[in-house]
Design an enzyme around this catalytic site. Structure first.
Site, mmCIF file in Angstrom:
data_model
loop_
_atom_site.group_PDB
_atom_site.id
_atom_site.type_symbol
_atom_site.label_atom_id
_atom_site.label_comp_id
_atom_site.label_asym_id
_atom_site.label_seq_id
_atom_site.Cartn_x
_atom_site.Cartn_y
_atom_site.Cartn_z
ATOM 1 N N LYS A 14 -7.146 6.083 10.816
ATOM 2 C CA LYS A 14 -8.590 5.909 10.974
ATOM 3 C C LYS A 14 -8.884 5.552 12.432
ATOM 4 O O LYS A 14 -9.025 4.388 12.801
ATOM 5 C CB LYS A 14 -9.024 4.759 10.048
ATOM 6 C CG LYS A 14 -10.472 4.804 9.644
ATOM 7 C CD LYS A 14 -10.862 3.501 8.965
ATOM 8 C CE LYS A 14 -10.608 3.486 7.493
ATOM 9 N NZ LYS A 14 -11.158 2.248 6.858
ATOM 10 N N ASP A 61 -4.945 1.566 10.665
ATOM 11 C CA ASP A 61 -6.368 1.273 10.830
ATOM 12 C C ASP A 61 -6.556 0.753 12.262
ATOM 13 O O ASP A 61 -6.733 1.542 13.193
ATOM 14 C CB ASP A 61 -6.712 0.233 9.743
ATOM 15 C CG ASP A 61 -8.192 0.112 9.461
ATOM 16 O OD1 ASP A 61 -8.987 0.508 10.305
ATOM 17 O OD2 ASP A 61 -8.544 -0.405 8.389
ATOM 18 N N THR A 62 -6.482 -0.557 12.465
ATOM 19 C CA THR A 62 -6.561 -1.066 13.840
ATOM 20 C C THR A 62 -5.288 -0.760 14.625
ATOM 21 O O THR A 62 -5.295 -0.758 15.854
ATOM 22 C CB THR A 62 -6.749 -2.598 13.851
ATOM 23 O OG1 THR A 62 -5.602 -3.199 13.246
ATOM 24 C CG2 THR A 62 -8.008 -3.016 13.117
ATOM 25 N N GLY A 63 -4.174 -0.550 13.918
ATOM 26 C CA GLY A 63 -2.882 -0.319 14.574
ATOM 27 C C GLY A 63 -2.095 -1.610 14.775
ATOM 28 O O GLY A 63 -0.935 -1.573 15.192
ATOM 29 N N GLU A 74 3.848 4.035 6.183
ATOM 30 C CA GLU A 74 2.597 3.307 5.946
ATOM 31 C C GLU A 74 1.613 4.187 5.188
ATOM 32 O O GLU A 74 1.627 5.409 5.333
ATOM 33 C CB GLU A 74 1.968 2.912 7.288
ATOM 34 C CG GLU A 74 2.357 1.539 7.798
ATOM 35 C CD GLU A 74 1.729 0.390 7.021
ATOM 36 O OE1 GLU A 74 1.307 0.580 5.864
ATOM 37 O OE2 GLU A 74 1.665 -0.710 7.584
ATOM 38 N N GLY A 119 0.772 -1.242 0.000
ATOM 39 C CA GLY A 119 0.000 0.000 0.000
ATOM 40 C C GLY A 119 0.802 1.290 0.000
ATOM 41 O O GLY A 119 0.358 2.295 -0.544
HETATM 42 C C1 PRP Z 1 -2.979 -2.197 5.004
HETATM 43 C C2 PRP Z 1 -2.026 -1.038 5.243
HETATM 44 C C3 PRP Z 1 -1.379 -1.390 6.548
HETATM 45 C C4 PRP Z 1 -2.455 -2.170 7.270
HETATM 46 C C5 PRP Z 1 -3.107 -1.272 8.273
HETATM 47 O O1 PRP Z 1 -2.300 -3.232 4.385
HETATM 48 O O2 PRP Z 1 -1.087 -0.929 4.220
HETATM 49 O O3 PRP Z 1 -0.238 -2.172 6.367
HETATM 50 O O4 PRP Z 1 -3.432 -2.577 6.305
HETATM 51 O O5 PRP Z 1 -4.111 -1.957 8.968
HETATM 52 P P1 PRP Z 1 -4.097 -2.200 10.550
HETATM 53 O O6 PRP Z 1 -3.724 -0.917 11.213
HETATM 54 O O7 PRP Z 1 -5.526 -2.599 10.820
HETATM 55 O O8 PRP Z 1 -3.149 -3.314 10.844
HETATM 56 P P2 PRP Z 1 -3.041 -4.435 3.640
HETATM 57 O O9 PRP Z 1 -3.115 -5.613 4.569
HETATM 58 O O10 PRP Z 1 -4.320 -3.951 3.042
HETATM 59 O O11 PRP Z 1 -2.018 -4.842 2.517
HETATM 60 P P3 PRP Z 1 -1.450 -3.989 1.277
HETATM 61 O O12 PRP Z 1 -0.627 -2.851 1.862
HETATM 62 O O13 PRP Z 1 -0.612 -4.962 0.532
HETATM 63 O O14 PRP Z 1 -2.633 -3.479 0.495
#
Ligand code: PRP
Length: 176
Positions: free
Chosen positions: A131, A103-105, A99, A42
């Site tokens: 978020k 999201d959840t952290g 990053e 991402g």
């Molecule tokens: C997304 C983003 C972070 C993670 C955040 O990755 O890039 O690494 O989720 O979420 P969290 O705070 O709830 O842990 P994703 O798993 O979508 O993979 P990608 O980056 O390959 O799209």
């Protein structure tokens, strides 16, 4: 087949904010070495833009960390698998993890724990988006682009089932 996308942040708004973050990081790490760690997939777009607004006072190198959450759900489990590791040691180095979204952290919390075991001089976090409505574990975000509501966002590296990473803006999928 296409989804309705509403623009949340235009490419101009993103560029403006990223430039400010780059200036702050340049100031903070001026005349020092810094390892910028792009967390795949991402953050590849954000990292590319951020790197170009960190000025030459910073002795910068870039590393890529391949990370995959276990499980197929949309909710992060926080148990992450490293699919591609850094190419060089970070011992005694200043590290900035980049990053696209916290999201959840859980992901960043796991990465901070992992990196600590590698004895860097410091580890900080830069995230384009946060978020807070979904926080499950509080993590420090030292450099933050924008705080957002609980929307499903795509573009500028963020995907929906691998799609939309190529959009130059951040959009909200709205299929109502
Ligand atoms: C997304 C983003 C972070 C993670 C955040 O990755 O890039 O690494 O989720 O979420 P969290 O705070 O709830 O842990 P994703 O798993 O979508 O993979 P990608 O980056 O390959 O799209």
């Amino acid at each position: 087949m296409s989804d309705n996308l509403a623009t949340l942040f235009s490419s101009e708004q993103l560029a403006e904010r990223v430039t400010v973050l780059g200036a702050e990081i340049s100031e903070a790490y001026a005349n020092q070495k810094l390892v910028l760690v792009c967390v795949l997939k991402g953050s590849f777009v954000f990292t590319a833009d951020l790197a170009r607004v960190i000025d030459e006072r910073v002795n910068l190198r870039i590393e890529f960390l391949g990370v995959q959450s276990y499980g197929e759900g949309t909710e992060s489990t926080g148990v992450v698998q490293i699919t591609q590791d850094l190419t060089k040691s970070i011992e005694d180095e200043h590290v900035l993890i980049v990053e696209d979204i916290v999201d959840t952290g859980l992901t960043i919390s796991h990465l901070l724990e992992l990196f600590k075991t590698r004895k860097p001089a410091s580890v900080k976090v830069c995230s384009l988006l946060h978020k807070p409505a979904r926080t499950r574990i509080d993590v420090p975000i030292d450099y933050l682009g924008f705080t957002i509501e609980d929307h499903f966002v795509v573009g500028y590296g963020l995907d929906w089932a691998q799609r939309y990473r190529n959009l130059p803006f951040i959009g909200v999928v709205d299929n109502e």
